[in-house]
Design a protein around this motif. Structure first.
Motif, PDB file in Angstrom:
ATOM      1  N   GLY A   1       0.793  -1.216   0.000  1.00  5.45           N
ATOM      2  CA  GLY A   1       0.000   0.000   0.000  1.00  5.45           C
ATOM      3  C   GLY A   1       0.825   1.266   0.000  1.00  5.45           C
ATOM      4  N   GLY A   2       2.158   1.137   0.094  1.00  8.36           N
ATOM      5  CA  GLY A   2       3.036   2.306   0.099  1.00  8.36           C
ATOM      6  C   GLY A   2       3.125   2.955  -1.264  1.00  8.36           C
ATOM      7  N   LEU A   3       3.420   4.255  -1.284  1.00  4.06           N
ATOM      8  CA  LEU A   3       3.468   5.034  -2.520  1.00  4.06           C
ATOM      9  C   LEU A   3       4.893   5.203  -3.033  1.00  4.06           C
ATOM     10  CD1 LEU A   3       0.961   7.946  -1.723  1.00  4.06           C
ATOM     11  CD2 LEU A   3       0.515   5.838  -3.007  1.00  4.06           C
ATOM     12  N   PHE A   4       5.041   5.112  -4.332  1.00  9.76           N
ATOM     13  CA  PHE A   4       6.296   5.413  -5.022  1.00  9.76           C
ATOM     14  C   PHE A   4       5.979   6.529  -6.015  1.00  9.76           C
ATOM     15  CE2 PHE A   4       9.605   3.663  -8.271  1.00  9.76           C
ATOM     16  CZ  PHE A   4      10.539   4.597  -7.862  1.00  9.76           C
ATOM     17  N   ILE A   5       6.565   7.716  -5.771  1.00 14.42           N
ATOM     18  CA  ILE A   5       6.278   8.901  -6.576  1.00 14.42           C
ATOM     19  C   ILE A   5       7.534   9.277  -7.362  1.00 14.42           C
ATOM     20  CG2 ILE A   5       5.611  11.328  -6.497  1.00 14.42           C
ATOM     21  CD1 ILE A   5       3.894  10.635  -4.064  1.00 14.42           C
ATOM     22  N   ILE A   6       7.338   9.498  -8.657  1.00 17.68           N
ATOM     23  CA  ILE A   6       8.463   9.674  -9.575  1.00 17.68           C
ATOM     24  C   ILE A   6       8.287  10.943 -10.400  1.00 17.68           C
ATOM     25  CG2 ILE A   6       9.655   8.665 -11.572  1.00 17.68           C
ATOM     26  CD1 ILE A   6       8.366   5.944 -10.585  1.00 17.68           C
ATOM     27  N   TRP A   7       9.395  11.652 -10.555  1.00 14.03           N
ATOM     28  CA  TRP A   7       9.486  12.722 -11.555  1.00 14.03           C
ATOM     29  C   TRP A   7      10.686  12.375 -12.427  1.00 14.03           C
ATOM     30  CZ3 TRP A   7       6.612  16.961 -12.886  1.00 14.03           C
ATOM     31  CH2 TRP A   7       7.192  17.799 -13.849  1.00 14.03           C
ATOM     32  N   VAL A   8      10.481  12.279 -13.755  1.00 18.63           N
ATOM     33  CA  VAL A   8      11.556  11.809 -14.629  1.00 18.63           C
ATOM     34  C   VAL A   8      11.459  12.500 -15.987  1.00 18.63           C
ATOM     35  CG1 VAL A   8      10.258   9.833 -15.544  1.00 18.63           C
ATOM     36  CG2 VAL A   8      12.741   9.660 -15.317  1.00 18.63           C
ATOM     37  N   PRO A   9      12.602  12.811 -16.631  1.00 16.63           N
ATOM     38  CA  PRO A   9      12.549  13.532 -17.903  1.00 16.63           C
ATOM     39  C   PRO A   9      12.245  12.643 -19.097  1.00 16.63           C
ATOM     40  CG  PRO A   9      14.829  13.148 -17.319  1.00 16.63           C
ATOM     41  CD  PRO A   9      13.991  12.641 -16.167  1.00 16.63           C
ATOM     42  N   TRP A  10      11.661  13.259 -20.099  1.00 11.80           N
ATOM     43  CA  TRP A  10      11.485  12.644 -21.413  1.00 11.80           C
ATOM     44  C   TRP A  10      12.340  13.406 -22.429  1.00 11.80           C
ATOM     45  CZ3 TRP A  10      10.927   9.100 -24.705  1.00 11.80           C
ATOM     46  CH2 TRP A  10      10.339   9.252 -25.959  1.00 11.80           C
ATOM     47  N   MET A  11      12.218  14.738 -22.452  1.00 10.48           N
ATOM     48  CA  MET A  11      13.063  15.577 -23.311  1.00 10.48           C
ATOM     49  C   MET A  11      13.846  16.528 -22.420  1.00 10.48           C
ATOM     50  SD  MET A  11      10.450  16.682 -26.331  1.00 10.48           S
ATOM     51  CE  MET A  11       9.299  15.526 -27.060  1.00 10.48           C
ATOM     52  N   HIS A  12      15.138  16.374 -22.380  1.00  3.45           N
ATOM     53  CA  HIS A  12      15.980  17.256 -21.569  1.00  3.45           C
ATOM     54  C   HIS A  12      17.424  17.094 -22.014  1.00  3.45           C
ATOM     55  CE1 HIS A  12      17.962  19.008 -18.022  1.00  3.45           C
ATOM     56  NE2 HIS A  12      16.841  19.658 -17.876  1.00  3.45           N
TER      57      HIS A  12
ATOM     58  N   TRP B   1       5.087  21.102 -20.364  1.00  2.00           N
ATOM     59  CA  TRP B   1       4.789  20.728 -21.740  1.00  2.00           C
ATOM     60  C   TRP B   1       5.781  21.360 -22.691  1.00  2.00           C
ATOM     61  CZ3 TRP B   1       0.770  23.311 -25.165  1.00  2.00           C
ATOM     62  CH2 TRP B   1       0.465  22.517 -26.281  1.00  2.00           C
ATOM     63  N   VAL B   2       5.321  21.700 -23.893  1.00  2.00           N
ATOM     64  CA  VAL B   2       6.194  22.118 -24.980  1.00  2.00           C
ATOM     65  C   VAL B   2       6.947  23.416 -24.678  1.00  2.00           C
ATOM     66  CG1 VAL B   2       4.394  23.368 -26.245  1.00  2.00           C
ATOM     67  CG2 VAL B   2       6.322  22.340 -27.499  1.00  2.00           C
ATOM     68  N   PHE B   3       6.339  24.331 -23.915  1.00  2.00           N
ATOM     69  CA  PHE B   3       7.036  25.583 -23.604  1.00  2.00           C
ATOM     70  C   PHE B   3       8.301  25.303 -22.786  1.00  2.00           C
ATOM     71  CE2 PHE B   3       2.592  26.880 -24.237  1.00  2.00           C
ATOM     72  CZ  PHE B   3       2.777  27.797 -25.255  1.00  2.00           C
ATOM     73  N   THR B   4       8.222  24.325 -21.892  1.00  2.00           N
ATOM     74  CA  THR B   4       9.399  23.979 -21.104  1.00  2.00           C
ATOM     75  C   THR B   4      10.456  23.306 -21.961  1.00  2.00           C
ATOM     76  OG1 THR B   4       8.074  23.791 -19.117  1.00  2.00           O
ATOM     77  CG2 THR B   4      10.214  22.740 -19.066  1.00  2.00           C
ATOM     78  N   VAL B   5      10.029  22.520 -22.959  1.00  2.00           N
ATOM     79  CA  VAL B   5      10.994  21.909 -23.878  1.00  2.00           C
ATOM     80  C   VAL B   5      11.779  23.001 -24.599  1.00  2.00           C
ATOM     81  CG1 VAL B   5      11.265  20.460 -25.916  1.00  2.00           C
ATOM     82  CG2 VAL B   5       9.571  19.856 -24.192  1.00  2.00           C
ATOM     83  N   VAL B   6      11.064  23.978 -25.139  1.00  5.85           N
ATOM     84  CA  VAL B   6      11.717  25.094 -25.840  1.00  5.85           C
ATOM     85  C   VAL B   6      12.573  25.899 -24.859  1.00  5.85           C
ATOM     86  CG1 VAL B   6      11.308  27.249 -27.095  1.00  5.85           C
ATOM     87  CG2 VAL B   6       9.930  25.214 -27.602  1.00  5.85           C
ATOM     88  N   GLY B   7      12.009  26.190 -23.681  1.00  8.73           N
ATOM     89  CA  GLY B   7      12.737  26.955 -22.674  1.00  8.73           C
ATOM     90  C   GLY B   7      14.005  26.267 -22.224  1.00  8.73           C
ATOM     91  N   SER B   8      13.958  24.935 -22.129  1.00  6.43           N
ATOM     92  CA  SER B   8      15.131  24.166 -21.730  1.00  6.43           C
ATOM     93  C   SER B   8      16.267  24.339 -22.740  1.00  6.43           C
ATOM     94  CB  SER B   8      14.753  22.693 -21.596  1.00  6.43           C
ATOM     95  OG  SER B   8      15.859  21.932 -21.231  1.00  6.43           O
ATOM     96  N   ALA B   9      15.923  24.300 -24.024  1.00  4.27           N
ATOM     97  CA  ALA B   9      16.939  24.494 -25.068  1.00  4.27           C
ATOM     98  C   ALA B   9      17.506  25.914 -25.018  1.00  4.27           C
ATOM     99  CB  ALA B   9      16.327  24.208 -26.435  1.00  4.27           C
TER     100      ALA B   9
END
Length: 201
Positions: free
Chosen positions: A98-109, A141-149
């Motif tokens: 019942g424990g939670l596993f919470i993830i934040w992970v990149p796709w485009m970076h 979303w897409v604005f962060t992809v552009v902003g990252s570049a």
């Protein structure tokens, strides 16, 4: 990759018990997680000058008993594990039913030094096939992809001062338009998963 902590904290319920920050670095989640009611433990590969982490160890062979934790967080870390399948197997082992596993992970970076992997939705579903997926979304979303570049180019040209301004603007735009996108266009993924079963507590 550094992500605003609020993107993780907004999906963590108030609770009690032990929370593991997997690769938590300088322990920036310590105070907010303790305010939510958790006992905070940080596991990372080296000590920092502020005394974090709680324990120096390896995500591939964690020094914890089975079913020790109520919550495990992997924020900006899963892409850095040499064998993510082994690391996720270890998370499953140390989580209580019942424990939670919470993830934040990149796709485009951009590549940022010691990252081995990028994760697609299908790859994440395969990696987490032992877990129940409660939610799977892409707040950025897409604005962060552009902003990252743009920020990566600015850093290389010596214009670091505008980095935070660009990131803040892109995050605001992404949140405004987040309901209109689908997963493949996403910059990063946020998952809330649960180990099947019920806690004995």
């Amino acid at each position: 990759m550094t992500t605003d902590n609020s993107l993780i904290l907004e999906v963590i319920p108030s609770g009690k018990g032990d929370a593991l920050d997997l690769g938590g670095g300088r322990g920036k989640l310590r105070e907010p997680l303790e305010k939510l009611g958790y006992s905070y433990i940080n596991l990372d590969t080296r000590k920092f000058d502020n005394g974090e982490p709680t324990i120096v160890g390896d995500a591939h062979a964690m020094p914890f008993e089975n079913a020790s934790f109520d919550l495990v967080i992997s924020k900006d870390t899963l892409e850095h594990f040499l064998d993510p399948f082994q690391s996720v197997k270890e998370v499953y082992r140390i989580l209580k039913p019942g424990g939670l596993f919470i993830i934040w992970v990149p796709w485009m970076h951009p590549f940022h030094g010691d990252d081995y992997w990028r994760y697609s939705p299908l790859g994440l579903q395969h990696l987490l096939n032992e877990f129940e997926i409660i939610s799977f979304d892409s707040p950025l979303w897409v604005f962060t992809v552009v902003g990252s570049a743009v920020t990566e180019a600015a850093k290389r040209l010596g214009f670091q001062l505008i980095e935070q301004l660009i990131k803040a603007g892109c995050n605001w735009l992404d949140r405004r338009f987040t309901q209109n996108h689908n997963r493949p266009a996403a910059f990063a993924y946020r998952l809330v998963t649960r180990k099947p079963g019920q806690s004995n507590e």
